[in-house]
Design a protein around this motif. Structure first.
Motif, PDB file in Angstrom:
ATOM      1  N   ALA A 227     -34.347 -28.276  77.746  1.00 39.66           N
ATOM      2  CA  ALA A 227     -34.826 -29.538  78.341  1.00 39.66           C
ATOM      3  C   ALA A 227     -35.205 -30.481  76.975  1.00 39.66           C
ATOM      4  O   ALA A 227     -34.650 -31.532  77.079  1.00 39.66           O
ATOM      5  CB  ALA A 227     -36.132 -29.397  78.949  1.00 39.66           C
ATOM      6  N   LEU A 291     -41.242 -36.221  87.609  1.00 41.02           N
ATOM      7  CA  LEU A 291     -40.794 -36.635  86.240  1.00 41.02           C
ATOM      8  C   LEU A 291     -39.274 -36.706  85.937  1.00 41.02           C
ATOM      9  O   LEU A 291     -38.759 -37.628  85.347  1.00 41.02           O
ATOM     10  CB  LEU A 291     -41.626 -35.908  85.210  1.00 41.02           C
ATOM     11  CG  LEU A 291     -43.060 -35.852  85.175  1.00 41.02           C
ATOM     12  CD1 LEU A 291     -43.365 -35.130  84.104  1.00 41.02           C
ATOM     13  CD2 LEU A 291     -43.690 -37.096  85.251  1.00 41.02           C
ATOM     14  N   GLY A 292     -38.628 -35.598  86.488  1.00 37.10           N
ATOM     15  CA  GLY A 292     -37.050 -35.589  86.430  1.00 37.10           C
ATOM     16  C   GLY A 292     -36.535 -36.873  87.103  1.00 37.10           C
ATOM     17  O   GLY A 292     -35.642 -37.690  86.597  1.00 37.10           O
ATOM     18  N   THR A 335     -43.194 -40.822  80.145  1.00 40.49           N
ATOM     19  CA  THR A 335     -42.841 -39.470  80.814  1.00 40.49           C
ATOM     20  C   THR A 335     -42.023 -38.696  79.707  1.00 40.49           C
ATOM     21  O   THR A 335     -42.243 -37.568  79.808  1.00 40.49           O
ATOM     22  CB  THR A 335     -41.488 -40.027  81.981  1.00 40.49           C
ATOM     23  OG1 THR A 335     -42.352 -40.893  82.788  1.00 40.49           O
ATOM     24  CG2 THR A 335     -41.041 -38.815  82.528  1.00 40.49           C
ATOM     25  N   SER A 336     -41.180 -39.101  79.024  1.00 39.29           N
ATOM     26  CA  SER A 336     -40.535 -38.401  77.863  1.00 39.29           C
ATOM     27  C   SER A 336     -41.494 -37.644  76.896  1.00 39.29           C
ATOM     28  O   SER A 336     -41.358 -36.497  76.647  1.00 39.29           O
ATOM     29  CB  SER A 336     -39.618 -39.388  76.939  1.00 39.29           C
ATOM     30  OG  SER A 336     -40.256 -40.226  76.369  1.00 39.29           O
ATOM     31  N   VAL A 339     -42.999 -34.598  78.997  1.00 42.20           N
ATOM     32  CA  VAL A 339     -41.991 -33.603  79.193  1.00 42.20           C
ATOM     33  C   VAL A 339     -42.191 -32.834  77.535  1.00 42.20           C
ATOM     34  O   VAL A 339     -42.303 -31.555  77.896  1.00 42.20           O
ATOM     35  CB  VAL A 339     -40.782 -34.085  79.336  1.00 42.20           C
ATOM     36  CG1 VAL A 339     -39.710 -33.037  79.223  1.00 42.20           C
ATOM     37  CG2 VAL A 339     -40.621 -34.653  80.958  1.00 42.20           C
ATOM     38  N   ALA A 406     -37.479 -31.845  83.365  1.00 38.94           N
ATOM     39  CA  ALA A 406     -39.188 -31.913  83.511  1.00 38.94           C
ATOM     40  C   ALA A 406     -39.731 -30.611  83.914  1.00 38.94           C
ATOM     41  O   ALA A 406     -40.926 -30.242  83.954  1.00 38.94           O
ATOM     42  CB  ALA A 406     -39.612 -32.878  84.590  1.00 38.94           C
ATOM     43  N   ASP A 409     -39.929 -26.282  80.800  1.00 40.13           N
ATOM     44  CA  ASP A 409     -41.227 -26.743  79.969  1.00 40.13           C
ATOM     45  C   ASP A 409     -41.974 -25.183  79.534  1.00 40.13           C
ATOM     46  O   ASP A 409     -43.139 -25.423  79.184  1.00 40.13           O
ATOM     47  CB  ASP A 409     -42.113 -27.784  80.474  1.00 40.13           C
ATOM     48  CG  ASP A 409     -42.690 -27.265  81.800  1.00 40.13           C
ATOM     49  OD1 ASP A 409     -42.588 -26.258  82.311  1.00 40.13           O
ATOM     50  OD2 ASP A 409     -43.457 -28.212  82.419  1.00 40.13           O
TER      51      ASP A 409
END
Length: 410
Positions: A227, A291-292, A335-336, A339, A406, A409
């Motif tokens: 990821a 999120l993805g 978001t990035s 993640v 996302a 993780d």
């Protein structure tokens, strides 16, 4: 008002995060003021375009040079102390610049050295500050916490800070620097109230290894984690296309859109307003979209932005596109970051964050150089066409991974 603060900053985020947020917002305002004041000060000392451009160069060179080592330090030592020491060094340089300006003794070389030292200190402060949020809030609350931090960056660093810096400069060259000194001191006082849990190596691990070994450890972790590896590659490649297009934005505004001298500032303002809208909508979006999928949508928007700007010569079409891009940039950035922070162990946050920084700035630098060549030989719209084509190819290749990114993780 009694319900506004708990809504914006839920109590579950904790008191320490509130201190961190207040410090971040305060220093972001100072950084925004400095972003305008630095080039203006250099321009007041010389009319040489090369020397003036050096002020901009010094804003992105330090992350590339010192970013990886900054990550090592933040994973080795007390992170709050690193932030305090880095900001103290900024204060020393700012005080020196103010004294030289007030005495009429500041040279172009002195100004450039001072700006470079400030930018270098910011690398260590910013890298380490980015590791604090996942130490203070639960992983499920990182979306909210990072959105609040990004709100301050957009409204204070990008929107409010630069015009305030320009106004202060007009009142006197020392005033932007004096204001930044006050804001840096306030930020230090606020972050000193943050209480951090322990982090770093376990007792079974050696206390100190070489910086090269620790950098390699962070790079290997990124390469082996699907990821985060995909995330870093995405940032690198899309910043290549973004840098190619945005490197000629000043010329695009004047030559293709016919906006004249005010065009670039107007584009920046419209983009920042879009970011504020993205801020307001982010909670609603993350409650309804994974999120993805947000990353899929965001990269699709960025690809179409390049196409729209390549096609249009009308400001009335271009400005709404910049507004949408500003909203996307906020959503993507938050978001990035979320993640990455969810995926990375605490003792590696600094080094993995520094690898991400290298990808960010490396893509921008290479893309900017490429964009300048394209514009010179094929016209102002050429970098936008190439950015669109490159984004389409990479988006197609990356598409299957984005919905899973996302969730990988752990």
């Amino acid at each position: 008002m009694s319900t506004l603060v708990p809504t914006f900053l839920p109590p579950r985020l904790g008191t320490s995060f509130r201190w961190l947020l207040a410090s971040s917002w305060t220093t972001n305002l100072g950084d925004g003021i400095a972003a305008a004041a630095g080039p203006l000060i250099v321009a007041s000392l010389t009319a040489d375009p090369i020397l003036i451009s050096m002020a901009a160069l010094l804003s992105w060179a330090p992350p590339l040079v010192f970013g990886l080592y900054a990550g090592v330090l933040s994973d080795r030592h007390d992170r709050r102390r690193i932030v305090l020491v880095a900001n103290a060094l900024r204060l020393v340089v700012l005080t020196t610049l103010v004294a030289l300006l007030a005495a009429g003794q500041l040279t172009v070389a002195g100004a450039l050295i001072g700006l470079g030292l400030i930018a270098t200190a910011e690398v260590f402060a910013d890298n380490t500050t980015s590791t604090l949020t996942p130490m203070l809030v639960h992983r499920d609350d990182l979306v909210v916490a990072n959105a609040r931090l990004q709100t301050g960056f957009i409204t204070l660093n990008q929107l409010a800070g630069p015009p305030i810096g320009a106004v202060l400069f007009a009142a006197g060259r020392v005033w932007p620097l004096v204001t930044e000194m006050v804001l840096v001191m306030a930020g230090m006082l606020l972050v000193s109230r943050v209480l951090l849990p322990p982090h770093g190596r376990s007792a079974a691990q050696p206390a100190v290894t070489s910086a090269r070994h620790e950098i390699a450890e962070g790079v290997r972790w990124v390469i082996r984690h699907p990821a985060v590896r995909t995330l870093c590659l995405t940032i690198l490649i899309f910043n290549l296309t973004f840098g190619a297009a945005w490197s000629v934005l000043v010329l695009y505004a004047s030559e293709q859109l016919g906006l004249g001298a005010i065009g670039f500032g107007l584009i920046t303002t419209v983009g920042a307003v879009g970011g504020m809208v993205g801020t307001a909508c982010y909670g609603w979006l993350t409650a309804r979209i994974s999120l993805g999928n947000l990353m899929r949508i965001g990269l699709t928007i960025e690809t179409l932005v390049h196409l729209g700007l390549a096609l249009t010569t009308s400001p009335w079409v271009a400005l709404p596109i910049f507004f949408v891009f500003g909203a996307h940039a906020f959503v993507w950035g938050t978001t990035s970051t979320t993640v990455r922070q969810r995926a990375v162990p605490s003792h590696l946050q600094g080094r993995v964050g520094s690898v991400n920084t290298i990808c960010v700035y490396g893509g921008l630098v290479i893309g900017s150089a490429f964009g300048g060549v394209l514009a010179t030989h094929y016209g102002i719209a050429a970098p936008f066409w190439v950015a669109f084509a490159g984004s389409v190819v990479f988006l197609i290749l990356l598409w299957p991974q984005l919905t899973r990114i996302a969730h990988q993780d752990h």
